[in-house]
Design an enzyme around this catalytic site. Structure first.
Site, PDB file in Angstrom:
ATOM      1  N   GLN A 134       0.815  -1.218   0.000  1.00  0.00           N
ATOM      2  CA  GLN A 134       0.000   0.000   0.000  1.00  0.00           C
ATOM      3  C   GLN A 134       0.850   1.270   0.000  1.00  0.00           C
ATOM      4  O   GLN A 134       0.352   2.350  -0.336  1.00  0.00           O
ATOM      5  CB  GLN A 134      -0.933   0.024   1.222  1.00  0.00           C
ATOM      6  CG  GLN A 134      -2.028  -1.023   1.204  1.00  0.00           C
ATOM      7  CD  GLN A 134      -3.092  -0.769   0.147  1.00  0.00           C
ATOM      8  OE1 GLN A 134      -3.190   0.312  -0.433  1.00  0.00           O
ATOM      9  NE2 GLN A 134      -3.886  -1.797  -0.143  1.00  0.00           N
ATOM     10  N   CYS A 179     -14.864 -12.490   5.023  1.00  0.00           N
ATOM     11  CA  CYS A 179     -16.237 -12.934   4.785  1.00  0.00           C
ATOM     12  C   CYS A 179     -16.282 -14.447   4.962  1.00  0.00           C
ATOM     13  O   CYS A 179     -15.575 -15.186   4.284  1.00  0.00           O
ATOM     14  CB  CYS A 179     -16.683 -12.560   3.378  1.00  0.00           C
ATOM     15  SG  CYS A 179     -18.403 -12.965   3.044  1.00  0.00           S
TER      16      CYS A 179
END
Length: 382
Positions: free
Chosen positions: A179, A327
């Site tokens: 990042q 998830c």
């Protein structure tokens, strides 16, 4: 309905100039870079030029740069490769509780192979304490892995200080900079870092290619076998087209970096200001470090509105955002990063990550903030 993409930390749109740079290597210059004929030599030249471009941008020698399939492979290769090369010196590794899963899951696998891993905590802003790293070091510590800028909350870690300690103790130091590339100026020739991971698709380059910096003195065992490519450290036919795309993305970054960073900071600040105006600071709580942070990531909680509910409503309104959460079985788990920060449940269960980049405008911010405020009001009234 306008589609607004606020998930650039997950992946970025490929820059048109990058597409243009890649196309010839799919159609005309398609040679295998390991072939000795002219088509192969041409592909090899493109690969070398691409490596030179990236090496120059991050301040290292081209020979210290290894092309991989992306950030996950770079992280895995650094951890597994360094652990295998240094296991005669010890089997203890240090990382933080807020790392990317590419590091955390790799560490879990190393634990199953007999290595011991210390997961140091982070503070409420997501930052590790240098004193905690130092306190965790043992005589058998062989590797420290700490990310540069967090992918969920944007917090920047004290890499220079940690690296200095690691080098003084003879411990290998890996940094996940996926990042951070293009967001934080870096000169690896001056940094006490042994391994650093990068990925092209976070900087408007193609998916499927990344890089791993390996310092000259760093020892690393290969994880793949079958060829002489990448100095035998990562065999396999090289992805020439994507390497060319990665290099073009880096060239664009080098050209536009200051302007891009200023624009990202403006967008982030505008989103915070607008949400605070519409909802108030207590109902739109910013997570992460207030100053030591990446300019393009904003993690913000809306107490009383679950992450899942907000994401679903945003998607229906044409706004792409993220949770940073895993998830499982169709439902979101609370982010391990926010858990590590020990934030109150009201914040961890209502956090949304907005991340900005090419194509985003202040008009998008205004529109999205108004929609968010409407969603918050509607859900809370229910």
């Amino acid at each position: 309905m306008t589609y607004i993409y606020f998930d650039h930390a997950a992946t970025t749109p490929v820059h048109p100039e990058v597409v243009e740079a890649m196309l010839p290597h799919f159609t005309q210059n398609f040679g295998n870079a390991s072939s000795t004929h002219s088509a192969g030599r041409e592909a090899r030249a493109v690969l070398n030029q691409s490596r030179d471009t990236l090496a120059s941008f991050i301040g290292c020698a081209p020979s210290q740069l290894l092309f991989t399939s992306g950030g996950t492979e770079s992280d895995n290769l650094a951890l597994f490769g360094a652990a295998a090369a240094r296991q005669s010196l010890g089997k203890h590794i240090i990382t933080s509780q807020a790392e990317h899963h590419a590091v955390l899951h790799a560490c879990e696998h190393l634990e199953s192979q007999g290595f011991e891993v210390t997961y140091v905590p982070v503070d409420s802003t997501g930052r590790v304490r240098v004193s905690d790293i130092e306190a965790a070091i043992r005589p058998d510590t062989i590797l420290i892995s700490i990310m540069y800028g967090n992918n969920e909350v944007g917090t920047i870690q004290p890499i220079q200080e940690i690296g200095t300690i690691a080098r003084s103790r003879g411990i290998a130091f890996h940094v996940d900079a996926v990042q951070a590339l293009g967001m934080i100026p870096m000169d690896l020739s001056r940094m006490p870092v042994d391994f650093m991971s990068f990925s092209a698709h976070k900087i408007n380059g193609p998916k499927g290619i990344g890089a791993l910096y390996i310092a000259k003195q760093a020892k690393m065992e290969p994880m793949l076998y079958g060829g002489n490519q990448e100095r035998k450290r990562r065999p396999g036919t090289e992805n020439v087209a994507s390497a060319a795309g990665f290099a073009k993305a880096v060239q664009i970054l080098s050209r536009d970096r200051y302007e891009k960073q200023q624009n990202l900071e403006k967008l982030r600040n505008a989103m915070v200001a607008k949400l605070h105006q519409l909802l108030g600071p207590e109902q739109a709580v910013v997570n992460g470090h207030p100053d030591e942070r990446l300019p393009h990531i904003l993690n913000i909680s809306f107490p009383g509105v679950s992450t899942e509910t907000m994401l679903m409503n945003l998607d229906l309104e044409g706004i792409a955002a993220a949770s940073g959460s895993a998830c499982t079985s169709g439902s979101l788990e609370v982010s391990h990063v926010l858990k590590a920060m020990q934030l109150p449940d009201a914040l961890t269960t209502s956090a949304i990550r907005f991340s900005f980049g090419i194509g985003n405008t202040l008009e998008h911010i205004e529109e999205a903030a108004a929609i968010i405020a409407t969603i918050v009001g509607r859900v809370r009234n229910i």
